[in-house]
Motif scaffolding. Structure first.
Motif, mmCIF file in Angstrom:
data_model
loop_
_atom_site.group_PDB
_atom_site.id
_atom_site.type_symbol
_atom_site.label_atom_id
_atom_site.label_comp_id
_atom_site.label_asym_id
_atom_site.label_seq_id
_atom_site.Cartn_x
_atom_site.Cartn_y
_atom_site.Cartn_z
ATOM 1 N N PRO A 115 0.809 -1.212 0.000
ATOM 2 C CA PRO A 115 0.000 0.000 0.000
ATOM 3 C C PRO A 115 0.846 1.268 0.000
ATOM 4 O O PRO A 115 0.402 2.313 -0.425
ATOM 5 C CB PRO A 115 -0.821 -0.128 1.293
ATOM 6 N N PHE A 116 2.069 1.199 0.478
ATOM 7 C CA PHE A 116 2.966 2.352 0.432
ATOM 8 C C PHE A 116 4.400 1.848 0.534
ATOM 9 O O PHE A 116 4.651 0.719 0.903
ATOM 10 C CB PHE A 116 2.660 3.346 1.569
ATOM 11 N N HIS A 117 5.319 2.722 0.138
ATOM 12 C CA HIS A 117 6.714 2.304 0.060
ATOM 13 C C HIS A 117 7.325 2.141 1.444
ATOM 14 O O HIS A 117 7.055 2.908 2.359
ATOM 15 C CB HIS A 117 7.513 3.316 -0.752
ATOM 16 N N ARG A 118 8.196 1.158 1.557
ATOM 17 C CA ARG A 118 8.912 0.938 2.803
ATOM 18 C C ARG A 118 10.358 0.578 2.515
ATOM 19 O O ARG A 118 10.650 -0.165 1.585
ATOM 20 C CB ARG A 118 8.271 -0.185 3.624
ATOM 21 N N SER A 119 11.237 1.099 3.348
ATOM 22 C CA SER A 119 12.651 0.748 3.277
ATOM 23 C C SER A 119 13.053 0.204 4.637
ATOM 24 O O SER A 119 12.369 0.428 5.642
ATOM 25 C CB SER A 119 13.498 1.978 2.926
ATOM 26 N N LEU A 120 14.176 -0.505 4.685
ATOM 27 C CA LEU A 120 14.653 -1.022 5.955
ATOM 28 C C LEU A 120 15.084 0.133 6.860
ATOM 29 O O LEU A 120 15.761 1.055 6.405
ATOM 30 C CB LEU A 120 15.834 -1.970 5.728
ATOM 31 N N PRO A 121 14.716 0.090 8.122
ATOM 32 C CA PRO A 121 15.078 1.180 9.037
ATOM 33 C C PRO A 121 16.554 1.151 9.394
ATOM 34 O O PRO A 121 17.160 0.088 9.498
ATOM 35 C CB PRO A 121 14.197 0.898 10.261
ATOM 36 N N GLY A 122 17.116 2.312 9.607
ATOM 37 C CA GLY A 122 18.532 2.407 9.946
ATOM 38 C C GLY A 122 18.791 2.873 11.355
ATOM 39 O O GLY A 122 19.923 3.224 11.707
ATOM 40 N N ASP A 123 17.743 2.866 12.199
ATOM 41 C CA ASP A 123 17.904 3.380 13.565
ATOM 42 C C ASP A 123 18.122 2.279 14.594
ATOM 43 O O ASP A 123 18.016 2.515 15.800
ATOM 44 C CB ASP A 123 16.687 4.216 13.967
ATOM 45 N N GLY A 124 18.470 1.076 14.134
ATOM 46 C CA GLY A 124 18.687 -0.023 15.068
ATOM 47 C C GLY A 124 20.153 -0.313 15.292
ATOM 48 O O GLY A 124 21.033 0.165 14.568
ATOM 49 N N THR A 125 20.431 -1.091 16.323
ATOM 50 C CA THR A 125 21.776 -1.566 16.625
ATOM 51 C C THR A 125 21.705 -3.078 16.825
ATOM 52 O O THR A 125 20.615 -3.635 17.007
ATOM 53 C CB THR A 125 22.338 -0.902 17.898
ATOM 54 N N PRO A 126 22.842 -3.767 16.823
ATOM 55 C CA PRO A 126 22.803 -5.233 16.972
ATOM 56 C C PRO A 126 22.025 -5.715 18.192
ATOM 57 O O PRO A 126 21.297 -6.711 18.110
ATOM 58 C CB PRO A 126 24.285 -5.600 17.067
ATOM 59 N N LEU A 127 22.177 -5.032 19.302
ATOM 60 C CA LEU A 127 21.523 -5.490 20.537
ATOM 61 C C LEU A 127 20.197 -4.790 20.814
ATOM 62 O O LEU A 127 19.439 -5.207 21.685
ATOM 63 C CB LEU A 127 22.476 -5.309 21.718
ATOM 64 N N GLU A 128 19.901 -3.737 20.045
ATOM 65 C CA GLU A 128 18.619 -3.042 20.156
ATOM 66 C C GLU A 128 18.129 -2.701 18.752
ATOM 67 O O GLU A 128 18.301 -1.568 18.290
ATOM 68 C CB GLU A 128 18.745 -1.779 21.017
ATOM 69 N N PRO A 129 17.532 -3.670 18.072
ATOM 70 C CA PRO A 129 17.054 -3.438 16.707
ATOM 71 C C PRO A 129 16.010 -2.333 16.647
ATOM 72 O O PRO A 129 15.381 -1.990 17.659
ATOM 73 C CB PRO A 129 16.447 -4.792 16.323
ATOM 74 N N SER A 130 15.831 -1.788 15.462
ATOM 75 C CA SER A 130 14.842 -0.731 15.268
ATOM 76 C C SER A 130 13.461 -1.192 15.724
ATOM 77 O O SER A 130 13.025 -2.299 15.398
ATOM 78 C CB SER A 130 14.773 -0.347 13.787
ATOM 79 N N PRO A 131 12.726 -0.340 16.442
ATOM 80 C CA PRO A 131 11.355 -0.693 16.839
ATOM 81 C C PRO A 131 10.431 -0.878 15.638
ATOM 82 O O PRO A 131 9.373 -1.491 15.762
ATOM 83 C CB PRO A 131 10.922 0.492 17.715
ATOM 84 N N GLN A 132 10.856 -0.377 14.471
ATOM 85 C CA GLN A 132 10.052 -0.551 13.271
ATOM 86 C C GLN A 132 9.852 -2.028 12.946
ATOM 87 O O GLN A 132 8.785 -2.454 12.509
ATOM 88 C CB GLN A 132 10.725 0.139 12.087
ATOM 89 N N LEU A 133 10.883 -2.846 13.199
ATOM 90 C CA LEU A 133 10.768 -4.281 12.924
ATOM 91 C C LEU A 133 9.707 -4.921 13.808
ATOM 92 O O LEU A 133 8.947 -5.788 13.362
ATOM 93 C CB LEU A 133 12.114 -4.962 13.127
ATOM 94 N N SER A 134 9.658 -4.501 15.049
ATOM 95 C CA SER A 134 8.640 -5.018 15.968
ATOM 96 C C SER A 134 7.241 -4.601 15.529
ATOM 97 O O SER A 134 6.286 -5.388 15.609
ATOM 98 C CB SER A 134 8.926 -4.512 17.392
ATOM 99 N N GLU A 135 7.115 -3.378 15.040
ATOM 100 C CA GLU A 135 5.816 -2.896 14.572
ATOM 101 C C GLU A 135 5.371 -3.679 13.343
ATOM 102 O O GLU A 135 4.200 -4.051 13.224
ATOM 103 C CB GLU A 135 5.903 -1.405 14.256
ATOM 104 N N TRP A 136 6.293 -3.934 12.421
ATOM 105 C CA TRP A 136 5.952 -4.729 11.246
ATOM 106 C C TRP A 136 5.522 -6.132 11.656
ATOM 107 O O TRP A 136 4.555 -6.679 11.133
ATOM 108 C CB TRP A 136 7.146 -4.826 10.311
ATOM 109 N N ARG A 137 6.259 -6.703 12.612
ATOM 110 C CA ARG A 137 5.966 -8.073 13.063
ATOM 111 C C ARG A 137 4.583 -8.139 13.710
ATOM 112 O O ARG A 137 3.841 -9.122 13.533
ATOM 113 C CB ARG A 137 7.042 -8.517 14.044
ATOM 114 N N ALA A 138 4.212 -7.103 14.440
ATOM 115 C CA ALA A 138 2.909 -7.086 15.106
ATOM 116 C C ALA A 138 1.767 -6.975 14.102
ATOM 117 O O ALA A 138 0.651 -7.431 14.372
ATOM 118 C CB ALA A 138 2.851 -5.922 16.100
#
Length: 424
Positions: free
Chosen positions: A8-31
């Protein structure tokens, strides 16, 4: 009835994560669902699998192909920018001769079916569980030497460059069959930037030398394999020498950061160092290097976790997201717990394209972390680049280890260490 995946809209991989604290965007997508829309650098509108069951389903389904080798849009490529796509670490530009060009097309990371099976089968024997166990004494002794060098280089060192990188590179050479006298050249070409042609020239010289000096290693096996021609051997060695080494170094460094920033977990392993072995799986789960693996493209319509992936659609599985899926790992999936049974994580990939060297990697990580904890009881983290977001290390989207500065000991401990060494 299944839903057809759409963007429905464009998405790119988030760049605000770190190895031990991944981007919260991934959690939102997973939910929101098992698959999320993801754009690719060639303009393709595809998907990313962010739940564990969806990711493993994609990675083991033969109806998905490694071709075309699409790279996802990340934070550095949003807005029309592109990054050179490659199935091996980025390198200096340069022309390839005809044979090297042919070898480049025979890449395990982008092959399917019989082609992939043939090359993987040729290299696999030296990376088996049995082989990994047989190399434990050598790896342990080599790690002990690195610990000795660390002590004399300290008290402040970079665990990534001064420890993890050396362990991974030396083990890589040992298993593949790069002689000790060629180690510095290997580092210059496969750790530091070089051209692909320089790598092939090095490989060819090694093959000439090893024909008359066989050993218990990958090069010897490939030379003795009647099913392989020169182009296939060179291409396979090019990949094996360039892939895996950096990820092992990353994992050693990231495991150290995870422990040094979680005192209670560190205390458990200090109390019982034998637990480091099982804890390697948790290191891999929470510190996975790959935000996404190389994309797979559906050869036909495929239903994944109730969602129809149309033929021709590329899907990138995300180990980082899948490894923290609470539906698989429980409510504390975001937490680092060394006592957790983390077997089944996707830190080494999954399915037929899973990391070929994962059994040897487990030994390296276990021996490196165990030796570090035993040798330096008071080691403390001073700074780590990876605790803040950094650019991805590769277009496929992988985390960078970064500098990990630690203080190994106080000056009084150094004197004690030298006294003990002299006594022995």
């Amino acid at each position: 009835m299944t839903n057809t995946a759409s963007c429905p809209f464009h998405r790119s991989l988030p760049g605000d994560g770190t190895p031990l604290e991944p981007s919260p965007q991934l959690s939102e997508w997973r939910a929101s669902g098992p698959l999320a829309p993801l754009d690719y650098q060639d303009g393709h509108e595809g998907l990313v699998a962010v739940r564990y069951d969806a990711a493993t389903a994609v990675l083991q389904d033969p109806r998905f192909s490694m071709r075309p080798a699409r790279m996802p849009v990340g934070p550095e490529t949003v807005g029309g920018g592109t990054t050179e796509s490659s199935a091996v670490p980025l390198e200096l530009p340069g022309d390839l001769d005809a044979t090297a060009h042919q070898s480049e097309q025979l890449n395990l990371l982008t092959l399917d079916g019989a082609e992939h099976a043939k090359l993987r089968r040729a290299a696999a024997p030296r990376f088996s569980v049995r082989q990994a166990r047989s190399r434990e004494p050598w790896i342990r002794a080599m790690v002990a030497e690195q610990i000795h060098q660390l002590r004399h280089r300290g008290p402040v060192v970079d665990l990534w460059r001064d420890f993890a990188m050396l362990i991974s590179a030396r083990t890589h050479c040992h298993v593949i069959g790069v002689p000790e006298q060629n180690f510095d050249t290997f580092v210059e070409l496969f750790v530091e930037p070089s051209t692909a042609q320089q790598k092939y020239d090095f490989i060819r010289q090694l093959l000439i030398e090893r024909k008359d000096s066989p050993g218990e290693d990958v090069i010897t096996d490939l030379l003795a394999n009647p099913e392989l021609n020169a182009v296939e051997i060179e291409g396979l060695l090019r990949l094996l020498m360039g892939a895996g080494r950096d990820s092992v170094a990353y994992l050693i460094a990231t495991a150290a950061v995870a422990l040094l920033t979680n005192p209670s977990e560190l205390a458990q392993l200090r109390e019982d160092p034998e637990r480091v072995g099982p804890a390697v799986e948790e290191f891999m789960r929470v510190g996975a290097m790959f935000v996404t693996l190389f994309a797979r493209t559906a050869l036909e319509d495929v239903v994944i976790d109730g969602v129809t992936v149309p033929a021709g659609t590329s899907v990138s599985a995300s180990p980082v997201a899948a490894n923290r899926d609470p539906q698989h790992w429980g409510a504390d999936a975001e937490e680092f717990r060394v006592a957790r049974d983390a077997f089944g994580h996707l830190g080494f990939g999954y399915g037929i394209h899973g990391c070929i060297g994962q059994q040897v990697a487990r030994v390296e990580i276990r021996e490196a972390i165990t030796a570090l904890l035993l040798a330096f009881p008071e080691v403390e983290l001073l700074s780590a680049q990876q605790l803040e977001p950094m650019p991805f290390a590769h277009p496929v989207a992988v985390y960078e280890a970064g500098e990990v500065l630690v203080r190994l000991y106080r000056q009084s401990e150094q004197a004690h260490g030298r006294t003990v060494s002299a006594a022995h």
